[in-house]
Scaffold this active site. Structure first.
Site, PDB file in Angstrom:
ATOM      1  N   HIS A 152      -0.699   5.705   7.651  1.00 40.36           N
ATOM      2  CA  HIS A 152      -1.883   4.903   7.314  1.00 40.36           C
ATOM      3  C   HIS A 152      -2.044   3.857   8.400  1.00 40.36           C
ATOM      4  O   HIS A 152      -1.102   3.120   8.706  1.00 40.36           O
ATOM      5  CB  HIS A 152      -1.725   4.222   5.953  1.00 40.36           C
ATOM      6  CG  HIS A 152      -2.750   3.138   5.724  1.00 40.36           C
ATOM      7  ND1 HIS A 152      -4.104   3.399   5.707  1.00 40.36           N
ATOM      8  CD2 HIS A 152      -2.625   1.797   5.536  1.00 40.36           C
ATOM      9  CE1 HIS A 152      -4.761   2.268   5.510  1.00 40.36           C
ATOM     10  NE2 HIS A 152      -3.894   1.283   5.401  1.00 40.36           N
TER      11      HIS A 152
ATOM     12  N   GLU B  37       0.805  -1.225   0.000  1.00 39.35           N
ATOM     13  CA  GLU B  37       0.000   0.000   0.000  1.00 39.35           C
ATOM     14  C   GLU B  37       0.844   1.285   0.000  1.00 39.35           C
ATOM     15  O   GLU B  37       0.328   2.347   0.352  1.00 39.35           O
ATOM     16  CB  GLU B  37      -0.941  -0.005   1.207  1.00 39.35           C
ATOM     17  CG  GLU B  37      -1.990  -1.112   1.152  1.00 39.35           C
ATOM     18  CD  GLU B  37      -3.112  -0.849   2.132  1.00 39.35           C
ATOM     19  OE1 GLU B  37      -4.247  -0.660   1.670  1.00 39.35           O
ATOM     20  OE2 GLU B  37      -2.850  -0.838   3.352  1.00 39.35           O
TER      21      GLU B  37
END
Lengths: 249, 249, 249, 249
Positions: free
Chosen positions: C97, C78
């Site tokens: 994140h 990601e």
């Protein structure tokens, strides 16, 4: 301590440390054991936070709360709770009094605490709530005399647990290892019952299931948990089979 | 620090560490003590997280918030809270300002916080909520001047606790050990009241019960808790009876 | 790592450890920093749990997610999230994140997350929820390509925080210390908003109060928290003023 | 243990310690692995708290629960759960039985547990609740014989998880690292679903999203989590690729 086996003393210290480590007591709350050789006495620390207790803190008391050889040590103001339960209940050999956070909400709302899982069945199917205000009016809620303690013991009756409104609870057992087990899983039951009740209607253990758990439970259940809690509390685990009044049922 | 007993200094450091260990403060929040020898001054760390504070961080302030011998140290922007409370309340010898998580929800909803168990009766029967926006409009909510601090102290009045909307609370006590005790059990009361309120209607302590707790409480209650919290915070426990303005009531 | 100051590298390792220690990430979640000397690159660990990360794990990436000198190290699937935010937002120098537990319930219910206390005002007054399913249909929800990442960055817009439905959130800041601060207090806000909402209607910070917090906040706020979190994470605290793109605002 | 690779033994000990450290088991609950060389056997500790287990505690059992070379060691009364799942499910190579606190409320209320975030999709889209009382009436709820265990395995069917009313759950996986992962994220899902449900209507993962997570998940996901959990549990992380039936999928 005169007349008490050092291993039994160590076990009482360990019980204190376990209850602190598992969040059942903080600076307050206490655990006692009936004297192995003198059933008309009980052993309980001087007034000190359970996490800090050493073997030299353990005192002996008559069932009316009178200290035996106090040697200048200050007793817990609420030692009467223990004496009154031992007096009313020859089957009881260990008592915990605590204010664990999951339990308080049930005592102040009257929502009945009931067994939600097999591990918690030791609390029984019916848990009374004792309110000191009913018979004694506006007090500081502490059970500091024999009359209040007898009233509480009477509410407890033949059960393992009674809640105390705005205060905490009293838990009784046939051994130290059992009463510590009961106090820890009572707290867990309270936490889980609060969560489950927020989800929907709870299917509690049936009375028959509770009886089956109590009828088939052996001391090995307490041993397995005790070893674990000893490790978490940094205390040695004594796996010797114990003889006499402290023996595991 | 000039004019302050090393043991009293250590006690203030310990109070900071205890409040951090017990989750009452995180990187923010602070605790002060009125100067033992100069009642028109208070002692408070430089602007630093309570968990990190050492004796050399402790500064002295006049009640209007002016630092005395700052020696280049940066003070807390909100020291005015402490000064205003000491100024308005000669009976107060220690103050905590914190944002503990259980307390915030009560300050932003207006649900009255009330004593749910005996250990928490020190908060009193009525806890006001002070909203900085009422008199000062849209600010960053920090109490960074004497006018805001006086307004907050006025909302506190003769009480032990006032909540601050969207911010936290202020807690006052007659000694460091008492104020730390009050702040920790205030947080516990908030957590338990939230849980109990989700179960059903709460039977709170009566006003008579709260009065009875306050009337019968002795300094020994604070000592027993202090020893426990010292142990958890890795700080030595000083059991010396203290003399002068810092003595336990 | 080539072209990166060892102290800046250490700071990124520390950011990872702090987020793990404070429960913002578990084995998953990541934090990056824009390269101090090459604004078209960002620094991010190889695919590893934040608690385990060492300086030698830190890799460099182009903003499109291409690893620079991977040396056999496996990147996070990601990483595109970070690149897309840096690409769209020149003001952003650090990105987190994560899937912290308080935040998830808001992303899956659509209940708007709003600032409940001054410490949490950095999240801003409006927090969008991005749902990968809206534009990309049934996926494994991971943001593993540039198209998804650009869509997420577009939902974030000029804000500090966007939630991701059934997944977590992305938090942006002007420095590592700020973004870690924002991620930790976002989680706290979520926990407190859930509790307060269960009590009653919440009086949130007004838009003017949020602006006042943001306008008056200085880097010292982040420093005070950073020292505390370093201590809890067992990391040295570097109090050097930093120069260049990593400097605290 | 005869016929078992020391590294595979160590992995089972580590699985026990991880589940204890992460709060999935307390003194009770257990994890087993199908024997790498003898698919008609499984390996499981003697009856002991998972936190305390050493390699020498690991025993082997036939799928009907008969101990092989018990050497005086007392087996778990509920080992039948493991055997019945291995017997019914050739694809399963590891099994956890636990009573983690988030899961209990769903088992006693009948509120369906469903995947709320991507990390938790391994539990699948439909989780059955098995109630021992339906076929076996009032028991102590323990699965202590083959008939009860087969009934439970039948309720589990081809799934990864089944809840047990008033008791806990059973979790199945293709490897130890997968089953530990599944048990930990099942608990997290339960906690998050309870919180989100209190906020409002939940948008769960769609069936297509759950399938996409399961279809794209690789063993690396389990490795990254395993390294992290090993570090938290104080256990060495073995990153060797494993061969044979224990290999990660």
């Amino acid at each position: 301590m005169a007349g008490m086996d050092p291993l039994a003393l160590d076990e009482l210290v360990t019980a204190n440390r376990i209850l602190a480590r598992e969040g059942i007591v903080d600076a307050f709350g206490h655990v006692s054991v009936r004297h192995p050789g003198h059933p008309d006495r009980f052993c309980l620390s001087r007034a000190r936070a359970p996490e800090c207790i050493e073997a030299s803190d353990v005192m002996q008391f008559a069932l009316d709360g009178t200290p035996i050889e106090p040697a200048g040590r200050k007793p817990y103001a609420e030692r009467f709770i223990h004496g009154a339960v031992y007096d009313a209940r020859p089957d009881v050999r260990a008592v915990v009094h605590n204010h664990s956070p999951g339990v308080i909400p049930f005592g102040v709302t009257g929502v009945p605490l009931r067994p939600i899982m097999h591990m918690c069945a030791s609390m029984g199917t019916e848990i009374p709530v004792w309110d000191s205000r009913t018979s004694f009016g506006d007090t500081n809620l502490l059970v500091t005399n024999a009359a209040m303690a007898r009233d509480l013991a009477s509410a407890l009756g033949p059960r393992s647990v009674a809640l105390m409104r705005g205060h905490g609870c009293v838990v009784a057992g046939a051994s130290l290892r059992e009463v510590v087990f009961n106090a820890i899983y009572l707290e867990l039951n309270a936490v889980l019952q609060q969560r489950a009740g927020a989800l929907g209607e709870i299917r509690f253990l049936s009375d028959g299931e509770v009886r089956a758990v109590l009828d088939t439970r052996t001391s090995f259940t307490f041993e397995r948990a005790w070893e674990y809690w000893c490790q978490r509390a940094g205390r040695p685990y004594d796996e010797r089979p114990m003889e006499g009044p402290l023996a595991r049922t």
